[in-house]
Scaffold this active site. Sequence first.
Site, PDB file in Angstrom:
ATOM      1  N   LYS A   8      57.739  43.622   4.552  1.00  0.00           N
ATOM      2  CA  LYS A   8      57.137  44.945   4.723  1.00  0.00           C
ATOM      3  C   LYS A   8      56.339  44.954   6.011  1.00  0.00           C
ATOM      4  O   LYS A   8      55.946  43.902   6.546  1.00  0.00           O
ATOM      5  CB  LYS A   8      56.269  45.338   3.531  1.00  0.00           C
ATOM      6  CG  LYS A   8      55.091  44.388   3.229  1.00  0.00           C
ATOM      7  CD  LYS A   8      53.866  44.652   4.082  1.00  0.00           C
ATOM      8  CE  LYS A   8      52.725  43.678   3.779  1.00  0.00           C
ATOM      9  NZ  LYS A   8      51.752  43.581   4.905  1.00  0.00           N
ATOM     10  N   ASP A 132      49.081  42.057  -2.041  1.00  0.00           N
ATOM     11  CA  ASP A 132      50.209  42.947  -1.749  1.00  0.00           C
ATOM     12  C   ASP A 132      51.463  42.633  -2.567  1.00  0.00           C
ATOM     13  O   ASP A 132      52.495  43.269  -2.381  1.00  0.00           O
ATOM     14  CB  ASP A 132      50.540  42.940  -0.262  1.00  0.00           C
ATOM     15  CG  ASP A 132      50.896  41.558   0.275  1.00  0.00           C
ATOM     16  OD1 ASP A 132      50.814  40.585  -0.492  1.00  0.00           O
ATOM     17  OD2 ASP A 132      51.243  41.459   1.467  1.00  0.00           O
TER      18      ASP A 132
END
Length: 267
Positions: A8, A132
């Site tokens: 990401k 995350d």
Amino acid sequence: MIVFPNAKINIGLHITERRPDGYHNLETVFYPLMIKDALEVIESKELNFQSSGIPIPGNSSGNLCLKAYHLIKRDFDIPPVSIHLHKHIPIGAGLGGGSADAAFFLKLMNETFNLSLNEDDMMNYVRQLGADCAFFIKNKPVYALEKGDRFEPVKLDLSAYHIVLVMPSVHVSTAEAYGGIKPAAPQVSVRELIQQPINEWKHTITNDFEKHIFEAYPVIRLIKEALYNAGALYASMSGSGASVFGIFNEMPDLSVLEADNQVFYNL
């Protein structure tokens, strides 16, 4: 069974305050990036982990996939497994590769052994492994806040653009990155700013880590400048670095960067 955990990027990143627990609150937009590892899990007589590809520093016993296994083993009678991780996502890049591996491992275990965990269940498990990690359960663009583990949906589709990622041969530790931060609430949220045309992002969307990281590692700043010189609509360091990405209308020629850096095209 084999899955392919993806990376990401952070579009905008503001460190808003220091928390009593020693962490920091932040706001950012997470966007999936199609650089992928390969992760295979096979039922085995004993639990074991091996890796190939990019060398993973540290003792393998601390790998997040193994931690995820032990986490769900507390609640489910799952058998030992053999785990093979082929590492392709750069390490120490601000791309969440290790978090992705843990989340995809949990999803794979859930499917393989019929654990009947829903997405919220899996997110709650992997939140215990890293801030995350939970993003990679749904793996869709989100506005992230608090520690980076609470999400709100956003409408953001960059599929019409070319995303290029450059990874220099430097490593920025998380401790070093946060050590230079002075938390402050932004005047305008990243969630609002991403609604602007992408060619406006250059002037409005920032990453709080860049100022002091660029001073410590000028090569990262030079990469960002090179991406803009090559025609990027927007360029930024991802997370706490050291990778830098650029968003382009057309595929750029970045051969000048390829001698000293890893360059990943059309992501």
